[in-house]
Design a protein around this motif. Structure first.
Motif, PDB file in Angstrom:
ATOM      1  N   LEU A 306       0.871  -1.178   0.000  1.00  0.00           N
ATOM      2  CA  LEU A 306       0.000   0.000   0.000  1.00  0.00           C
ATOM      3  C   LEU A 306       0.905   1.224   0.000  1.00  0.00           C
ATOM      4  O   LEU A 306       1.590   1.488   0.995  1.00  0.00           O
ATOM      5  N   PRO A 307       0.953   1.980  -1.080  1.00  0.00           N
ATOM      6  CA  PRO A 307       1.887   3.120  -1.127  1.00  0.00           C
ATOM      7  C   PRO A 307       1.489   4.215  -0.156  1.00  0.00           C
ATOM      8  O   PRO A 307       0.366   4.273   0.346  1.00  0.00           O
ATOM      9  N   ALA A 308       2.434   5.095   0.104  1.00  0.00           N
ATOM     10  CA  ALA A 308       2.159   6.243   0.956  1.00  0.00           C
ATOM     11  C   ALA A 308       1.083   7.114   0.321  1.00  0.00           C
ATOM     12  O   ALA A 308       1.065   7.326  -0.887  1.00  0.00           O
ATOM     13  N   ALA A 313      -8.390   0.231   1.112  1.00  0.00           N
ATOM     14  CA  ALA A 313      -7.787  -1.099   1.139  1.00  0.00           C
ATOM     15  C   ALA A 313      -8.905  -2.126   1.026  1.00  0.00           C
ATOM     16  O   ALA A 313     -10.094  -1.823   1.216  1.00  0.00           O
ATOM     17  N   THR A 314      -8.519  -3.352   0.707  1.00  0.00           N
ATOM     18  CA  THR A 314      -9.449  -4.476   0.598  1.00  0.00           C
ATOM     19  C   THR A 314      -9.091  -5.494   1.662  1.00  0.00           C
ATOM     20  O   THR A 314      -7.937  -5.939   1.734  1.00  0.00           O
ATOM     21  N   HIS A 350       6.241   1.676  10.884  1.00  0.00           N
ATOM     22  CA  HIS A 350       5.198   1.400   9.898  1.00  0.00           C
ATOM     23  C   HIS A 350       3.942   0.895  10.621  1.00  0.00           C
ATOM     24  O   HIS A 350       3.514  -0.260  10.449  1.00  0.00           O
ATOM     25  N   ARG A 351       3.393   1.753  11.441  1.00  0.00           N
ATOM     26  CA  ARG A 351       2.164   1.468  12.167  1.00  0.00           C
ATOM     27  C   ARG A 351       1.319   2.733  12.179  1.00  0.00           C
ATOM     28  O   ARG A 351       1.827   3.823  12.442  1.00  0.00           O
ATOM     29  N   GLN A 352       0.036   2.554  11.907  1.00  0.00           N
ATOM     30  CA  GLN A 352      -0.830   3.733  11.839  1.00  0.00           C
ATOM     31  C   GLN A 352      -2.276   3.319  12.025  1.00  0.00           C
ATOM     32  O   GLN A 352      -2.712   2.269  11.554  1.00  0.00           O
ATOM     33  N   ALA A 353      -3.021   4.185  12.728  1.00  0.00           N
ATOM     34  CA  ALA A 353      -4.454   3.990  12.929  1.00  0.00           C
ATOM     35  C   ALA A 353      -5.225   4.869  11.958  1.00  0.00           C
ATOM     36  O   ALA A 353      -4.838   6.019  11.693  1.00  0.00           O
ATOM     37  N   ALA A 381      -4.462   9.417   5.558  1.00  0.00           N
ATOM     38  CA  ALA A 381      -3.725   8.724   4.503  1.00  0.00           C
ATOM     39  C   ALA A 381      -2.407   8.168   5.050  1.00  0.00           C
ATOM     40  O   ALA A 381      -1.757   8.779   5.901  1.00  0.00           O
ATOM     41  N   LEU A 382      -2.042   6.966   4.580  1.00  0.00           N
ATOM     42  CA  LEU A 382      -0.831   6.316   5.086  1.00  0.00           C
ATOM     43  C   LEU A 382       0.379   7.226   4.881  1.00  0.00           C
ATOM     44  O   LEU A 382       0.579   7.787   3.794  1.00  0.00           O
TER      45      LEU A 382
END
Length: 922
Positions: A306-308, A313-314, A350-353, A381-382
């Motif tokens: 999953l790009p920045a 997402a699926t 590389h962790r995000q809510a 957004a990531l």
């Protein structure tokens, strides 16, 4: 006759309804007298009812005519005009109103209804000249000997000596100076009280100014006067992920989290001083085993990521057990290293809510896999590229690198403690006022009304400390913005539902929905039951016309929400339900998790918005909540202010009946609070490791962890920094838009706007503020960004300014560069390198409003590429427009609301053309 300075009888006579002579005035010629009464004049007054006595040279003056001046207002007194037979001298005369005598002459008895004390009045016929006509004071006040007082006496010793010196003059016979003496004791007591009052005066003078104030509460109030919000610290927040073996639901208020080891603990197990975290939202917690670890679906492909900047997402949803809804929070996490396959090599950054804004069921028919398509807000957004799967590890196998997790809870530092009771003082009894003497030693006293009691100030100090400083979440502005976005999409959702009904079969519930939407009369007229497809086709074709009134009302609600007004389920939600269906109305609840805003903002609390986590209940059962101040609180609002003192204690300040309600006197108040705040809550990742149950026990909790460190905890703002920052607050904060630069600055504050430019244009009647938007990461500003920017600027605009917000005007360029390539380089490689260099030079986020295109910069960028011997710009013009002088002047000017553009896309040549003329090379 006795003379009194305070005539109280006059007021009593008026209250009793008796009459009397209030005043006597003499005309300039001395032939007439104006007599004023306390009330109405008797109707039968004649010259025989007035007698004038006194005089030295001129005596025996008689009244020859009486004229009554009656007032039309029943509340005003009357007056009479008396004409005398001659003018009197300058001596004192007395005018009396009496009964008529036996032979038509004035009698001696007062007129009936007139008070004996005020049936006469003294007057004189002329001025006394330079002589003071006022009688000499018969009871002069007693004067004491003048004593020289040292007003520099400010401490106990000087006050004591000053009192002893005074007593030497007033009491020469008293010479006792021993400490046990009653006089010495009283002297020292007065000196002590004078020292205390002197200290209080100095303290008041010191705390009256921001530069000299030393108390934290004083500095806080001074700063508030200039709109600077001094903060008292803030509690940290973190995201906690839980894993459960079975589906469980934990009731609200029965759980919290701790840094003690162990997945599940009881309240009694909180030993020592662990850091305790409470859930931000007081609601039940539902845990599903299917959300412990959610795989990302790559449609059968490998080495995916999953790009920045990703906002969708699926997810795999076997057996439809995820049960995700808009508003739920997902946590994306990298489990193992993409090459080694080891958990130790996973990138912990590389962790995000993210908070979901839409959830759609889907299915991959090729692999027979049930899926969920989820999206989240742009703010979430990531920020990194998340590797989903890869081939690696010791055995070179397929690895699942990145996953999503549910069962996520937002927690805040600070634990609840047992409620504490505080006594409220009873009002002091009314004490009668000290009696007044007449001033001349006669001993006459008269009772007087008591002074009103002093107001009881209720400012309890909370014993536990430090009190948690919590920022209200979600922010009302975020809730209103989310409601506005939901309302914007309402017509589209209704259209989609009608389209689905047109393609399928109608049920009774569907017919009821269409009836609510368009009205029973129209539904019956078009025959929805008899010909559903034809009727629905008609409704879809004339959707905007038939619902014109509802769409206009919807626009009004959208404007209110964009202005920051939170729409409530009881009012606007009910209205939406009556107009667009009950399903849509119930979704406008301001407490929905879908309206809580992006997850990225949840862990970034603003300390200046933090309030003490305290709730007060009075003896009537009413709850009082904390506010920043009471300036906007009314007499019926149950609000208070929690102020942190220099010792760290929190003092509660209630209203005065105008700013905030008065606190009810007597009884007890109960304070429910949380304790724990500041940097102590900024624990590291994986530090929150247990859930603590209170009054219940829920088995099956597998693990509790916070994948990311808690953040946001800060200590109270130092007083020294407030003194420096508060005076500059008015210069730092822009609260109005007057000039074009003001509009551009306010529009550029949005995180989705790279830059903004403004201009004031005269329309012939008034000025129009034109604001151009250069979006971040996009070429053209979308409509939602223009609407949000326009709504945000409207509250700041100057009265009389129209407002126009639009995307920046893009100016496509026509650029030709002649390049000589070195003989040992391949021309094709140099051409590719030059396109990459110029593509970076004309990147949309690099160029902004009014940025001129300089020939020298282009040449320098091209010449720096490998293999270039010589570079020269042979053409630099606007693609659409007259020829310019850029080659002659070396600069292509760009307007203040324009942005240069050169995409170099062969499929879209209208967005700019780049021509590379290469010579030489291989």
């Amino acid at each position: 006759m006795i003379g009194c300075a305070d005539e109280r009888r006059r007021a009593d006579v008026r209250v009793a309804g008796r009459n009397g002579i209030d005043s006597v005035g003499v005309s300039d010629d001395g032939r007439s007298l104006a007599v004023g009464f306390f009330g109405k004049a008797p109707e039968s007054l004649g010259p025989a009812n007035f007698r004038i006595d006194g005089g030295r040279r001129v005596t025996g003056i008689a009244v020859v005519a009486v004229e009554t001046w009656a007032s039309e207002d029943p509340e005003l007194a009357d007056a009479v005009r008396l004409t005398v037979d001659r003018v009197g001298d300058l001596s004192a005369y007395r005018l009396s109103i009496v009964e008529c005598g036996p032979i038509g002459k004035p009698g001696t008895r007062p007129y009936p209804g007139f008070d004996p004390r005020y049936s006469f009045a003294d007057f004189t016929f002329g001025s006394c000249g330079d002589v003071d006509c006022a009688p000499a004071e018969e009871c002069p006040p007693q004067t004491d000997a003048v004593v020289e007082i040292d007003y520099l006496s400010k401490d106990y010793a000087s006050f004591r000596q000053l009192l002893l010196d005074r007593l030497k003059l007033t009491m020469p016979s008293w010479t006792e100076r021993h400490v046990p003496d009653i006089g010495v004791m009283l002297t020292e007591l007065l000196a002590y009280e004078g020292d205390r009052l002197s200290y209080q005066q100095d303290a008041v003078a010191t705390e009256a100014y921001l530069d000299t104030a030393r108390l934290r509460v004083s500095v806080r109030r001074h700063a508030r006067l200039v709109d600077y919000l001094m903060h008292d610290g803030c509690s940290a927040r973190a995201w906690v992920c839980l894993e459960a073996d079975d589906e469980v639901t934990i009731p609200k208020g029965h759980f919290r989290f701790s840094t003690l080891p162990g997945p599940a603990l009881a309240e009694r197990d909180l030993r020592g001083a662990p850091e305790v975290f409470e859930p931000v939202h007081d609601e039940a917690l539902r845990l599903l085993p299917s959300r412990n670890r959610i795989s990302l679906w790559t449609w059968g492909d490998h080495d995916c990521c999953l790009p920045a900047g990703t906002t969708s997402a699926t997810l795999t949803d076997n057996d439809r057990t995820l049960c995700l809804e808009p508003g739920d929070v997902l946590f994306f996490e990298e489990l193992v290293g993409a090459k080694s396959g080891l958990p130790a090599d996973a990138d912990h950054t590389h962790r995000q809510a993210v908070r979901l804004i839409s959830v759609t069921e889907a299915e991959d028919e090729l692999y027979q896999q049930k899926l969920l398509e989820v999206t989240w807000a742009r703010e979430d957004a990531l920020t990194f590229s998340l590797c989903v799967n890869a081939r690696g590890g010791p055995d070179c196998v397929d690895l699942e690198v990145g996953v999503a997790r549910g069962n996520v809870v937002l927690v805040e530092h600070g634990g609840r403690i047992k409620p504490e009771d505080y006594d409220v003082p009873d009002p002091a009894p009314e004490e009668p006022q000290c009696p007044r003497n007449c001033g001349c030693g006669c001993g006459e006293t008269e009772p007087e009304l008591a002074y009103p009691p002093f107001p009881v100030v209720v400012q309890p100090q909370l014993r536990p400390q430090p009190i948690t400083q919590s920022v209200p979440f979600p922010d009302p502005a975020d809730v209103a913005a989310a409601q506005a976005r939901w309302l914007v999409g309402l017509p589209g959702r209704i259209r989609a539902r009608l389209t689905a009904l047109w393609r399928g079969e109608l049920s009774e519930e569907d017919i009821k929905f269409v009836t609510v939407l368009f009205g029973a009369k129209l539904v019956k007229k078009i025959g929805l039951r008899e010909h559903p497809r034809r009727a629905l086709r008609y409704l879809l074709a004339r959707f905007d016309d038939l619902l014109e009134t509802k769409l206009e009302r919807l626009k009004d609600l959208i404007r209110q929400a964009r202005a920051g007004y939170v729409l409530t389920a009881a009012n606007e939600g009910w209205e939406i339900g009556q107009s667009w269906g009950c399903d849509e109305g119930s979704k406008l609840d301001e407490h929905r998790s879908a309206f809580r805003g992006p997850a990225s903002l949840a862990t970034q609390p603003d300390p200046r918005a933090a309030l003490p986590a305290v709730t007060v209940t009075d003896r009537k059962g009413d709850s009082w909540v904390a506010r920043r101040d009471l300036l906007e609180s009314g007499p019926a609002d149950r609000h208070f202010v929690g102020e942190v003192t220099d010792t760290g204690a929190t003092v509660l300040r209630f209203g005065d009946g105008r700013n905030g309600a008065k606190f009810p006197l007597s009884g007890k108040l109960t304070a429910r609070m949380r304790v724990g705040t500041g940097v102590a809550g900024n624990v590291g990742r994986e530090a929150i490791s247990s859930i603590v149950f209170r009054g219940t026990d829920v088995p099956g909790i597998r693990s509790v962890r916070n994948p990311l460190p808690a953040k946001g905890g800060v200590e109270p703002e130092p007083v020294s920094e407030v003194r420096l920052r508060a005076p500059q607050e008015a210069r730092r904060r822009l609260l109005r838009a007057i000039t074009a630069e003001d509009y551009a600055t306010l529009a550029g504050a949005s995180p989705n706007v790279q830059r903004a430019a403004g201009d004031l244009r005269w329309t012939g009647s008034w000025y129009e503020a034109q604001v151009a938007i250069d979006p971040l990461g996009m070429e053209v500003a979308p409509s939602w960004l223009l609407d949000e920017t326009r709504a945000g600027l409207y509250r700041y605009r100057r009265i009389g300014h129209d407002l126009s917000v639009f995307s920046a005007t893009l100016v496509p360029l026509d650029l030709t560069v002649h390049v000589e390539v070195l003989p040992d380089h391949i021309a094709g490689h140099v051409r590719s390198a030059l396109r990459r260099v110029l593509g970076a030079f004309f990147q949309p986020d690099r160029l902004t409003f009014g940025t001129p295109i300089r020939v020298g910069q282009i040449v320098a960028a091209v010449a720096a590429a490998p293999g270039v011997r010589h570079a020269e710009v042979t053409r630099l013009e606007r693609l659409f427009g007259p020829p310019g002088t850029a080659l002659a002047t070396g600069v292509l000017p760009i307007g203040p609301l324009e942005v240069a553009r050169l995409d170099d896309d062969p499929s879209r040549p209208e967005n700019g053309q780049l021509t590379l003329d290469l010579a030489g090379g291989r």
